[in-house]
Design an enzyme around this catalytic site. Structure first.
Site, PDB file in Angstrom:
ATOM      1  CE1 TYR A 105     110.956  29.314 100.060  1.00 22.60           C
ATOM      2  CE2 TYR A 105     111.066  27.956 102.012  1.00 22.60           C
ATOM      3  CZ  TYR A 105     111.218  28.099 100.648  1.00 22.60           C
ATOM      4  OH  TYR A 105     111.627  27.043  99.886  1.00 22.60           O
ATOM      5  CE  LYS A 111     125.228  30.540  92.599  1.00 22.92           C
ATOM      6  NZ  LYS A 111     126.035  29.496  91.939  1.00 22.92           N
ATOM      7  CG  ASP A 147     126.011  26.154  91.951  1.00 23.71           C
ATOM      8  OD1 ASP A 147     126.604  26.308  93.039  1.00 23.71           O
ATOM      9  OD2 ASP A 147     126.292  26.825  90.941  1.00 23.71           O
ATOM     10  CG  ASP A 165     111.949  23.759 101.145  1.00 16.26           C
ATOM     11  OD1 ASP A 165     111.761  22.536 101.308  1.00 16.26           O
ATOM     12  OD2 ASP A 165     111.055  24.543 100.778  1.00 16.26           O
ATOM     13  CG  ASP A 192     112.355  18.282 100.221  1.00 16.73           C
ATOM     14  OD1 ASP A 192     112.416  17.996 101.429  1.00 16.73           O
ATOM     15  OD2 ASP A 192     111.387  18.858  99.722  1.00 16.73           O
TER      16      ASP A 192
END
Length: 374
Positions: free
Chosen positions: A145, A192, A224, A248, A252
């Site tokens: 970001y 990851k 994942d 993020d 959620d």
């Protein structure tokens, strides 16, 4: 910091932000009355509303206000006029990203707990989610970001750079280990590392820090698989620590476990500053309709009180929220058959803060669908 007087910067933001923030202020005023605290609330512009009025998603006056306050209470950010315009050069979200960076808010903390009376609202089965209690620590001021961004002038390609340094990672990893030590002694790093160099750096640093917390079990999970495991067996998690984008997304996803994204608060913490906000977005479709759930914002105010070392007052808010939920005094996202407005739910919680079981609200009337005060 005066132990009874606190300067709070209030940034209502966009969409339903001003509506839910109003209910947080209502509950904090009730807390001030009960505990004899003084909160000085000073309002500032940020997001789409700031762009409309000043052209800047984070005016300098707002940034100065936040720096000069004991804590920041924030509503929501975002507006469809920007979301639907890929060519917009100035966006509301830029204001929030800049605020996090300028205030050094490197750790975003998102607690997830389940309320027994709302378990049936979750899309997951009761036996899977009952008893779920997770703290998610998301790094907030680095990663993709905040990395270099570029779009080729003809629009043929673009890139976003994900960059991390050890100094970005170390503070939040320590914070997550410390929290795990107070809880069930388990910390999961979500990454990851089979693909990304930045994830391998996260693993290396966690492995180096782990010996300082021998009582905490450290394990690792690819993002994942973690997304799948949150659905299959969320109770396996205690404290999660992860990088910015993964945090993020994962937080959620986790919000759905409890039955509504309108229930989950968050804290963004730095060495000198802190900001508190619900994790839901600006939900522009609900703006002005009185249907927004204020609970996440109210619980964010409770997290703010914890930060200000007013834990008894924070617990008072949480107990009053639980009382409202258990007695079905909730907005329509939690009860479509019998619901109350944003303002009514906030007033009920504030009333319970002040009067507890001697509340003026008659629960027999509430149970039959009336809100008469007797």
């Amino acid at each position: 910091m005066n132990t009874n007087y606190f300067k709070i910067a209030v940034l209502p933001g966009d969409g339903i932000g001003p509506e839910v923030i109003a209910e947080s202020i209502k509950t904090l005023n009730a807390i001030a009355e009960v505990f004899q605290y003084k909160f000085q609330f000073t309002y500032g512009l940020m997001g789409a509303e700031a762009i409309f009025q000043t052209g800047n998603p984070l005016p300098d006056e707002t940034l100065d206000l936040c720096r000069d306050s004991d804590a920041v209470l924030f509503g929501a950010i975002g507006d469809p006029s920007f979301d639907n315009n890929p060519d917009a050069k100035v966006r509301p979200e830029q204001g929030l990203l800049k605020l996090r960076k300028e205030l050094g808010l490197y750790a975003n903390i998102r607690p997830l707990t389940t309320y027994s009376s709302l378990i049936d609202k979750s899309p997951l089965k009761r036996e899977i989610i009952e008893g779920t209690d997770i703290q998610i620590f998301r790094e907030l001021v680095s990663g993709i970001y905040f990395g270099e961004k570029y779009t080729e002038p003809e629009g043929a390609y673009a890139y976003d750079v994900c960059r991390y340094s050890a100094e970005d990672i170390i503070p939040i990893v320590h914070m997550a280990f410390q929290e795990a030590g107070k809880r069930r002694k388990k910390l999961t790093l979500i990454d990851k590392a089979n693909v990304l160099e930045t994830s391998r750096l996260w693993r290396k640093i966690c492995q180096e820090i782990a010996p300082e917390y021998p009582e905490v079990q450290l394990d690792y999970m690819f993002v994942d698989n973690a997304a799948m495991q949150l659905v299959l067996n969320p109770k396996q998690f205690d404290v999660i620590v992860t990088e910015n984008m993964f945090g993020d997304i994962i937080s959620d996803e986790a919000s759905v476990i409890g039955g509504s994204i309108g229930l989950l608060p968050s804290a963004s913490i730095g060495d000198k500053n802190a900001l508190f906000e619900p994790i839901h977005g600006s939900y522009p479709q609900a703006k002005g309709k009185g249907i927004a759930n204020p609970v996440a914002s109210i619980l964010s105010a409770a997290m703010m009180l914890d930060y200000l070392k007013l834990s008894e007052a924070a617990d008072r808010i949480r107990k009053s929220v639980e009382y409202a939920i258990e007695n079905k005094y909730v907005t329509e996202d939690l009860n479509t058959k019998q619901s109350y407005s944003t303002n009514e739910v906030g007033s009920f919680i504030a009333d319970h803060i002040k009067y507890s079981e001697k509340s003026y609200y008659n629960l027999e009337n509430i149970k039959i669908g009336k809100s008469t005060i007797v």
